[in-house]
Scaffold this motif. Structure first.
Motif, mmCIF file in Angstrom:
data_model
loop_
_atom_site.group_PDB
_atom_site.id
_atom_site.type_symbol
_atom_site.label_atom_id
_atom_site.label_comp_id
_atom_site.label_asym_id
_atom_site.label_seq_id
_atom_site.Cartn_x
_atom_site.Cartn_y
_atom_site.Cartn_z
ATOM 1 N N ARG A 108 -15.264 -52.648 -6.139
ATOM 2 C CA ARG A 108 -15.690 -53.505 -5.033
ATOM 3 C C ARG A 108 -17.195 -53.668 -4.995
ATOM 4 N NH1 ARG A 108 -17.642 -52.238 -0.310
ATOM 5 N NH2 ARG A 108 -17.054 -50.040 -0.550
ATOM 6 N N LYS A 109 -17.954 -52.592 -5.213
ATOM 7 C CA LYS A 109 -19.408 -52.661 -5.156
ATOM 8 C C LYS A 109 -19.967 -53.540 -6.277
ATOM 9 C CE LYS A 109 -20.270 -48.265 -2.807
ATOM 10 N NZ LYS A 109 -20.956 -46.934 -2.890
ATOM 11 N N VAL A 110 -19.349 -53.478 -7.447
ATOM 12 C CA VAL A 110 -19.789 -54.323 -8.560
ATOM 13 C C VAL A 110 -19.561 -55.793 -8.223
ATOM 14 C CG1 VAL A 110 -19.312 -54.959 -10.967
ATOM 15 C CG2 VAL A 110 -19.488 -52.548 -10.312
ATOM 16 N N ILE A 111 -18.415 -56.100 -7.656
ATOM 17 C CA ILE A 111 -18.118 -57.484 -7.280
ATOM 18 C C ILE A 111 -19.122 -57.984 -6.246
ATOM 19 C CG2 ILE A 111 -16.429 -58.944 -6.089
ATOM 20 C CD1 ILE A 111 -14.235 -57.289 -7.453
ATOM 21 N N GLU A 112 -19.466 -57.147 -5.285
ATOM 22 C CA GLU A 112 -20.445 -57.538 -4.269
ATOM 23 C C GLU A 112 -21.808 -57.800 -4.894
ATOM 24 O OE1 GLU A 112 -20.434 -54.385 -1.445
ATOM 25 O OE2 GLU A 112 -18.527 -54.996 -0.504
ATOM 26 N N ALA A 113 -22.216 -56.965 -5.836
ATOM 27 C CA ALA A 113 -23.516 -57.128 -6.481
ATOM 28 C C ALA A 113 -23.561 -58.397 -7.323
ATOM 29 C CB ALA A 113 -23.829 -55.914 -7.353
ATOM 30 N N ILE A 114 -22.467 -58.717 -8.012
ATOM 31 C CA ILE A 114 -22.416 -59.967 -8.781
ATOM 32 C C ILE A 114 -22.554 -61.158 -7.852
ATOM 33 C CG2 ILE A 114 -20.942 -61.422 -10.226
ATOM 34 C CD1 ILE A 114 -19.729 -58.811 -11.362
ATOM 35 N N GLY A 115 -21.911 -61.073 -6.681
ATOM 36 C CA GLY A 115 -22.032 -62.142 -5.699
ATOM 37 C C GLY A 115 -23.452 -62.301 -5.189
ATOM 38 N N GLU A 116 -24.168 -61.183 -5.028
ATOM 39 C CA GLU A 116 -25.550 -61.243 -4.562
ATOM 40 C C GLU A 116 -26.457 -61.952 -5.559
ATOM 41 O OE1 GLU A 116 -26.829 -57.294 -3.703
ATOM 42 O OE2 GLU A 116 -25.281 -56.942 -2.186
ATOM 43 N N CYS A 117 -26.089 -61.932 -6.824
ATOM 44 C CA CYS A 117 -26.893 -62.573 -7.882
ATOM 45 C C CYS A 117 -26.475 -64.013 -8.141
ATOM 46 C CB CYS A 117 -26.783 -61.778 -9.175
ATOM 47 S SG CYS A 117 -27.435 -60.092 -9.076
ATOM 48 N N ALA A 118 -25.516 -64.516 -7.381
ATOM 49 C CA ALA A 118 -24.974 -65.842 -7.663
ATOM 50 C C ALA A 118 -26.022 -66.938 -7.568
ATOM 51 C CB ALA A 118 -23.807 -66.145 -6.720
ATOM 52 N N SER A 119 -26.981 -66.788 -6.647
ATOM 53 C CA SER A 119 -28.007 -67.828 -6.489
ATOM 54 C C SER A 119 -28.931 -67.900 -7.698
ATOM 55 C CB SER A 119 -28.834 -67.567 -5.228
ATOM 56 O OG SER A 119 -29.534 -66.332 -5.328
ATOM 57 N N LEU A 120 -28.988 -66.827 -8.505
ATOM 58 C CA LEU A 120 -29.836 -66.811 -9.692
ATOM 59 C C LEU A 120 -29.140 -67.426 -10.906
ATOM 60 C CD1 LEU A 120 -31.330 -63.223 -9.339
ATOM 61 C CD2 LEU A 120 -32.291 -65.387 -8.548
ATOM 62 N N ALA A 121 -27.834 -67.541 -10.856
ATOM 63 C CA ALA A 121 -27.072 -68.194 -11.933
ATOM 64 C C ALA A 121 -25.915 -68.953 -11.291
ATOM 65 C CB ALA A 121 -26.561 -67.169 -12.939
ATOM 66 N N PRO A 122 -26.235 -70.018 -10.545
ATOM 67 C CA PRO A 122 -25.204 -70.707 -9.755
ATOM 68 C C PRO A 122 -24.133 -71.388 -10.580
ATOM 69 C CG PRO A 122 -27.267 -71.945 -9.746
ATOM 70 C CD PRO A 122 -27.568 -70.612 -10.370
ATOM 71 N N LEU A 123 -24.420 -71.693 -11.846
ATOM 72 C CA LEU A 123 -23.420 -72.331 -12.691
ATOM 73 C C LEU A 123 -22.498 -71.307 -13.358
ATOM 74 C CD1 LEU A 123 -25.562 -75.068 -14.510
ATOM 75 C CD2 LEU A 123 -24.287 -75.245 -12.365
ATOM 76 N N HIS A 124 -22.864 -70.021 -13.302
ATOM 77 C CA HIS A 124 -22.140 -69.021 -14.080
ATOM 78 C C HIS A 124 -21.535 -67.893 -13.249
ATOM 79 C CE1 HIS A 124 -24.948 -70.917 -16.964
ATOM 80 N NE2 HIS A 124 -23.967 -70.753 -17.812
ATOM 81 N N ASN A 125 -22.302 -67.279 -12.340
ATOM 82 C CA ASN A 125 -21.768 -66.129 -11.612
ATOM 83 C C ASN A 125 -20.573 -66.467 -10.716
ATOM 84 O OD1 ASN A 125 -23.821 -64.597 -12.814
ATOM 85 N ND2 ASN A 125 -24.104 -63.367 -10.969
ATOM 86 N N PRO A 126 -20.603 -67.573 -9.945
ATOM 87 C CA PRO A 126 -19.433 -67.875 -9.114
ATOM 88 C C PRO A 126 -18.138 -68.035 -9.917
ATOM 89 C CG PRO A 126 -21.339 -69.068 -8.308
ATOM 90 C CD PRO A 126 -21.741 -68.450 -9.609
ATOM 91 N N PRO A 127 -18.124 -68.809 -11.022
ATOM 92 C CA PRO A 127 -16.881 -68.856 -11.802
ATOM 93 C C PRO A 127 -16.552 -67.520 -12.454
ATOM 94 C CG PRO A 127 -18.611 -70.135 -12.883
ATOM 95 C CD PRO A 127 -19.092 -69.812 -11.514
#
Length: 403
Positions: A108-127
């Motif tokens: 769960r913590k890893v998933i949350e951290a990936i979400g926090e970085c989504a704005s830095l890679a908006p084309l990649h982290n969300p998918p």
């Protein structure tokens, strides 16, 4: 690693989901495919198993979850022996910020951290998160690993990763250079050491990963000490549709004088620039080379700027390395475009690089080796294999968890 275990790899894009099943010991692929044009009116699924290619249309609007459902229920359902050998799932995640300096098992913590970085890679982290959630639902019994493009570059020293902005912006918001393509740069640096018959810790490499996205890295003794991409994948080299380095004042001019909104700027810099923007024709290097040969000025100019910018970065990275054992070309363009490699080495003539024309022409479609003659500094072509890196890391994490 288990010699009988296999790893299922997912590489999620904004409208695509690549998948493959890989032996982490040998790198051999048993199955590979892609769900493409996801979310559109005509999504399609293509895959290859045992040398046979297949394709089928998906329902309009089908997304990442539908691809995984088909993979689990249909493809792997028809291959129970293959499915039984799966020991882990590995996910390529572009941006891990400063949260991750290595690959990790997903919780769960890893998933949350990936979400926090989504704005830095908006084309990649969300998918990427879509792929993780769909895979967790489909394979709840299998451990899943996240392998980050940025992790390899977490060894950059402060003088390489900090921007010359108020330090408070880094301290409070972690605004800095992160770099991408870490799995690719890591793989080819290790392979280069093998080909050069040198210990990795004694091998200094400049690695150029050239595809629709492109970056170059200075790798000292197996450790990344500088790289061209920055806070986001936009900085650095000219790319397929990204501009790479530009004067920040130009962006303010576009806003103040031409009325560009942030959304318009994002579209311009990420999707309308680079090889496509300069040529006015295409972001595909193969099409541009053909057009340039037929006299298309824009295509020729785009390719020349691409090669010139890359050569300048390579020359600059002799500074942190001091001694360079090899320059490596990899990625779709780096592995297959003899024209690009020739022009880059032409621009590097001041550093005494010379080209073996015959060897350069041979290097395509999976070939590897040197393209420079004896007496010249070494330049090589090495096909990358990011999926194998992901499979190795995922299997290693499972082995570590098991004992």
């Amino acid at each position: 690693m288990s010699s009988s275990g296999l790893v299922l790899i997912f590489n999620a894009g904004s409208s695509s989901l690549k998948f493959s099943v890989i032996d982490p010991d040998s790198g051999r692929e048993s199955l590979d495919g892609i769900g493409d044009a996801l979310g559109s009116e005509q999504p399609v699924l293509k895959w290859q198993y045992d040398g046979h290619k297949h394709a089928r249309k998906l329902d309009a609007g089908a997304g990442h979850g539908e691809v995984i459902d088909f993979l689990v229920g249909d493809l792997l359902g028809e291959l129970p022996a293959l499915k039984k050998r799966l020991i882990a799932i590995g996910h390529r995640i572009v941006h891990g910020g400063e949260h991750f300096s290595r690959s990790v098992l997903i919780d769960r913590k890893v998933i949350e951290a990936i979400g926090e970085c989504a704005s830095l890679a908006p084309l990649h982290n969300p998918p990427g998160l879509l792929g993780i959630r769909a895979a967790l639902e489909a394979f709840p019994q299998l451990p899943q690993a996240a392998v980050f493009d940025t992790a390899f570059h977490q060894t950059l020293p402060e003088h390489a990763y900090l921007y010359a902005l108020p330090y408070s912006l880094y301290r409070e918001h972690r605004l800095r250079r992160y770099g991408m393509h870490g799995s690719s740069h890591r793989f080819v640096s290790e392979r280069a050491a093998d080909l050069l018959q040198k210990p990795l810790r004694e091998t200094n490499i400049i690695s150029a990963h050239l595809g629709n996205g492109a970056s170059v890295a200075a790798i000292k003794g197996g450790t990344s000490v500088d790289t061209s991409m920055g806070l986001t994948p936009l900085e650095g080299l000219v790319m397929g549709t990204r501009c790479g380095d530009v004067d920040a004042g130009l962006l303010m001019h576009l806003q103040e004088s031409l009325g560009y909104s942030p959304e318009r700027l994002n579209q311009l810099l990420n999707r309308e620039s680079g090889l496509l923007g300069i040529s006015g024709l295409s972001n595909d290097c193969r099409e541009l080379e053909q057009a340039a040969a037929e006299g298309h000025r824009g295509a020729r100019l785009a390719l020349e700027i691409f090669c010139y910018r890359l050569a300048k970065y390579i020359a600059a990275y002799t500074v942190p390395l001091r001694r360079v054992n090899a320059v490596i070309f990899t990625g779709g363009i780096g592995e297959n475009s003899s024209w690009v490699r020739e022009r880059v080495l032409h621009w590097l003539a001041a550093l005494d690089y010379r080209l073996d024309t015959e060897m350069n022409e041979r290097m395509r479609f999976g070939a590897e080796g040197a393209i420079t003659p004896a007496g010249s500094p070494t330049a090589m072509v090495i096909p990358t294999n990011e999926e194998w890196v992901i499979a190795r890391d995922a299997a290693g994490l499972v082995d570590g968890e098991n004992g």
